[in-house]
Write a protein that holds these residues in place. Structure first.
Motif: not given
Length: 197
Positions: A63, A65, A76, A101
């Motif tokens: 991930d 992010q 992402r 995403d």
């Protein structure tokens, strides 16, 4: 005279061409592929006589992010695979980003390397990455009734539900988390003559 690593990079460029972004850092080769090219490229990595990546060592979800302290502006979710060629004695890391995403979806490589089965299930369970073509994509580490994907960066540390044994009902029950967030401030004790004789 070319090194072993340069030979690998040349073979990858020859086989994958413009579909792949190939980088070398710290003595490791990373190939980034688009989801649309992923399955065909992975098949070529296994079958091409110049490469012969016959072993899938690992596959995991990532991930991105807040990656790079928020400087990341790309997609992402990614699936990252590590491959080994026993015959050629080299390794490669392959990264594929899910184009959406909200519903991260990439092709499954279980039909290429059977070892990917549980790894893809783990990436689905922990990150919510869906593997198109996987014939048994279900949770592997969390409970079947678990809500969410716990390795996502936006998943709360305390989770959404907790379970406990209820002696009156004589069974395990699920309920919303009752842990109240708190801030712990360490207590510091300072002694005047600490460490002195």
């Amino acid at each position: 005279m070319t090194t072993h690593l340069e030979t690998l990079v040349a073979a990858l460029q020859s086989t994958l061409g413009e579909r792949a972004e190939i980088t070398v850092a710290l003595g490791e080769v990373t190939v980034v592929l688009k989801a649309a090219d992923y399955y065909q490229a992975m098949t070529q990595l296994r079958d091409d006589a110049a490469l012969r990546f016959d072993t899938l060592i690992d596959l995991c979800g990532v991930d991105y992010q807040n990656y790079g302290e928020g400087a990341w502006d790309g997609l992402r979710f990614a699936a990252v695979t590590h491959l080994l060629s026993v015959e050629k004695n080299w390794r490669v890391r392959v990264r594929v980003f899910a184009p959406d995403d909200d519903m991260p979806l990439v092709p499954s490589v279980v039909n290429i390397w059977r070892a990917a089965n549980w790894f893809e299930r783990e990436a689905f369970d922990l990150y919510g990455i869906l593997f198109e073509g996987h014939n048994d994509l279900r949770r592997i580490l969390t409970d079947y009734g678990f809500i969410g994907h716990p390795f996502r960066k936006d998943f709360p540390v305390s989770g959404y539900v907790e379970m406990r044994y209820d002696p009156e009902q004589k069974r395990v029950i699920y309920q919303p988390v009752t842990i109240e967030p708190r801030e712990n401030v360490p207590r510091v004790i300072r002694e005047e003559n600490y460490g002195m004789k």
